[in-house]
Design an enzyme around this catalytic site. Structure first.
Site, PDB file in Angstrom:
ATOM      1  N   GLY A 293       2.456 -37.054   1.056  1.00  0.00           N
ATOM      2  CA  GLY A 293       2.843 -35.749   0.540  1.00  0.00           C
ATOM      3  C   GLY A 293       2.798 -35.749  -0.971  1.00  0.00           C
ATOM      4  O   GLY A 293       3.468 -36.558  -1.618  1.00  0.00           O
ATOM      5  N   ALA A 294       1.990 -34.845  -1.528  1.00  0.00           N
ATOM      6  CA  ALA A 294       1.809 -34.801  -2.980  1.00  0.00           C
ATOM      7  C   ALA A 294       2.355 -33.506  -3.572  1.00  0.00           C
ATOM      8  O   ALA A 294       1.873 -33.030  -4.594  1.00  0.00           O
ATOM      9  CB  ALA A 294       0.333 -34.964  -3.330  1.00  0.00           C
ATOM     10  N   GLY A 295       3.367 -32.950  -2.912  1.00  0.00           N
ATOM     11  CA  GLY A 295       4.054 -31.795  -3.468  1.00  0.00           C
ATOM     12  C   GLY A 295       5.046 -32.238  -4.525  1.00  0.00           C
ATOM     13  O   GLY A 295       4.952 -33.342  -5.073  1.00  0.00           O
TER      14      GLY A 295
ATOM     15  N   GLY B  90       7.041 -35.630  -3.324  1.00  0.00           N
ATOM     16  CA  GLY B  90       6.200 -36.819  -3.255  1.00  0.00           C
ATOM     17  C   GLY B  90       5.680 -37.230  -4.620  1.00  0.00           C
ATOM     18  O   GLY B  90       5.682 -38.420  -4.976  1.00  0.00           O
TER      19      GLY B  90
ATOM     20  N   THR C 174       5.858 -34.890   3.408  1.00  0.00           N
ATOM     21  CA  THR C 174       4.979 -33.769   3.727  1.00  0.00           C
ATOM     22  C   THR C 174       5.839 -32.553   4.071  1.00  0.00           C
ATOM     23  O   THR C 174       7.043 -32.680   4.305  1.00  0.00           O
ATOM     24  CB  THR C 174       4.045 -34.113   4.903  1.00  0.00           C
ATOM     25  OG1 THR C 174       4.823 -34.353   6.080  1.00  0.00           O
ATOM     26  CG2 THR C 174       3.202 -35.340   4.590  1.00  0.00           C
TER      27      THR C 174
ATOM     28  N   GLY D 113      10.267 -18.800 -10.357  1.00  0.00           N
ATOM     29  CA  GLY D 113       9.915 -19.997  -9.606  1.00  0.00           C
ATOM     30  C   GLY D 113      11.065 -20.554  -8.791  1.00  0.00           C
ATOM     31  O   GLY D 113      10.960 -21.636  -8.209  1.00  0.00           O
TER      32      GLY D 113
ATOM     33  N   ASP E  59      16.267 -22.719   6.546  1.00  0.00           N
ATOM     34  CA  ASP E  59      16.384 -23.973   5.795  1.00  0.00           C
ATOM     35  C   ASP E  59      17.815 -24.507   5.844  1.00  0.00           C
ATOM     36  O   ASP E  59      18.039 -25.704   6.077  1.00  0.00           O
ATOM     37  CB  ASP E  59      15.954 -23.752   4.345  1.00  0.00           C
ATOM     38  CG  ASP E  59      16.129 -24.993   3.492  1.00  0.00           C
ATOM     39  OD1 ASP E  59      15.332 -25.934   3.642  1.00  0.00           O
ATOM     40  OD2 ASP E  59      17.082 -25.027   2.687  1.00  0.00           O
TER      41      ASP E  59
ATOM     42  N   LYS F 148      19.370 -28.080   7.810  1.00  0.00           N
ATOM     43  CA  LYS F 148      20.263 -29.063   7.191  1.00  0.00           C
ATOM     44  C   LYS F 148      21.555 -29.194   7.995  1.00  0.00           C
ATOM     45  O   LYS F 148      22.073 -30.304   8.179  1.00  0.00           O
ATOM     46  CB  LYS F 148      20.545 -28.656   5.746  1.00  0.00           C
ATOM     47  CG  LYS F 148      19.295 -28.700   4.870  1.00  0.00           C
ATOM     48  CD  LYS F 148      19.497 -28.002   3.536  1.00  0.00           C
ATOM     49  CE  LYS F 148      18.198 -27.971   2.736  1.00  0.00           C
ATOM     50  NZ  LYS F 148      18.312 -27.181   1.493  1.00  0.00           N
TER      51      LYS F 148
ATOM     52  N   GLY G  37      14.727 -29.467  -5.796  1.00  0.00           N
ATOM     53  CA  GLY G  37      13.893 -29.791  -6.947  1.00  0.00           C
ATOM     54  C   GLY G  37      13.207 -31.124  -6.739  1.00  0.00           C
ATOM     55  O   GLY G  37      13.737 -32.009  -6.052  1.00  0.00           O
TER      56      GLY G  37
END
Length: 316
Positions: free
Chosen positions: A7-9, A12, A77, A187, A201, A205, A299
């Site tokens: 995962g490159a968000g 990650g 991911t 954002g 969401d 949790k 974040g």
């Protein structure tokens, strides 16, 4: 520890960026289309720059990361519901190879908890997932340290986007749609904020917390949660609440074998009425009484810090 990061968000990428500061080496890193593998450790700056400029992290196939030399798989991911794929299969493969797993992805823990624990029981690897609830806030680790059997209830705010919207509506007397658009411009809210504002969401949790508290006696999934979002709230509702010294927050309650999420009246300056994007949780436990945890619950760097804390616990 040697890390394989999927995962490159935001999360990650932050793990890759911060790993060296915590004494770890990233030997493999993949997004959905590419990967980079280096037994001596990838060049984090170069790889992240490549991702920003070219949209990929490397030239290798994403599947190649599973053949890398690594101790811990970091699964970051995007969260998916139902079968929790492809994240669950990533976890399954790592555990089959007796590697440890640290999850930032909520799906496998919220939707397939029993399956996850069954895989862990058959592996030499261990699964940790502190980053899935509250980002940098030590909510699950506090429950672990206190002892899940001693915790009777967990409740509070666990979504920064919804909290930003409600706190702005209360402070400025603005309506939901206006503040949501503002949050998107800043954002703070996604282009599609549905999971945040409809309570999904937060419920995920809550379900994870319920699974931890149950300790295998009962398995919870999203379908077991009673969920209501904030979309129907108006500025006038918050104005009325303020007249009585109260405000409205999107609250999750995990108690008595149930998970409930919805807008609740809370004291205006109370423990579960944080401002902006902060999260705030109360844990009720034997001997401890009521424990309060407040701070930034989301974040990239914040959640990555929780991931790396879990890695440290594995190393210890």
């Amino acid at each position: 520890m040697r890390l394989c990061v999927l995962g490159a968000g935001a999360v990650g990428s932050a793990v890759v960026e911060l790993a060296a500061e915590h004494g770890h080496v990233v030997t493999a890193f993949a997004d959905s289309e590419s990967a980079v593998v280096d037994a001596d450790g990838i060049d984090a700056d170069a790889v992240l720059s490549k991702k920003r400029e070219e949209g990929v992290v490397g030239d290798a196939d994403p599947e190649s990361v599973f053949d890398a030399d690594y101790d811990v798989l970091v699964e970051a991911t995007p969260t998916t519901l139902g079968d929790a794929e492809p994240g669950f299969s990533h976890v399954e493969r790592a555990l089959a190879d007796d590697r440890h797993v640290v999850l930032a992805n909520k799906g496998p823990v919220a939707e397939r908890y029993a399956d996850l624990r069954a895989l862990e029981a058959e592996s030499e690897g261990t699964v940790r997932f502190g980053a899935t609830v509250g980002g940098a806030l030590p909510i699950l680790s506090t429950i672990e340290d206190v002892g899940s059997s001693r915790v009777s209830a967990v409740y509070g705010v666990l979504n920064g986007t919804a909290n930003f919207v409600l706190s702005r509506m209360a402070a400025e007397g603005l309506d939901y749609e206006h503040v949501l658009a503002e949050a998107q411009d800043l954002g703070v809210a996604e282009a599609d904020p549905t999971f945040d504002v409809d309570g999904t969401d937060t419920a995920l949790k809550g379900v994870i917390v319920a699974n931890v508290l149950s300790d295998g006696e009962t398995e919870y999934t999203l379908d077991d949660a009673d969920v209501e979002g904030i979309q129907e709230l108006s500025g006038s509702m918050l104005d009325l609440a303020a007249e009585d010294g109260q405000t409205i927050r999107l609250i999750v309650e995990v108690a008595d074998g149930a998970v409930r999420v919805g807008p609740r009246l809370v004291p205006e300056n109370g423990a579960v009425a944080p401002s902006g994007t902060e999260n705030a949780v109360q844990i009720e436990a034997d001997y401890c009484g009521r424990l309060g945890i407040t701070g930034q619950g989301a974040g990239g760097p914040e959640t990555a810090s929780a991931v790396l804390t879990d890695v440290k616990r594995l190393a210890d």
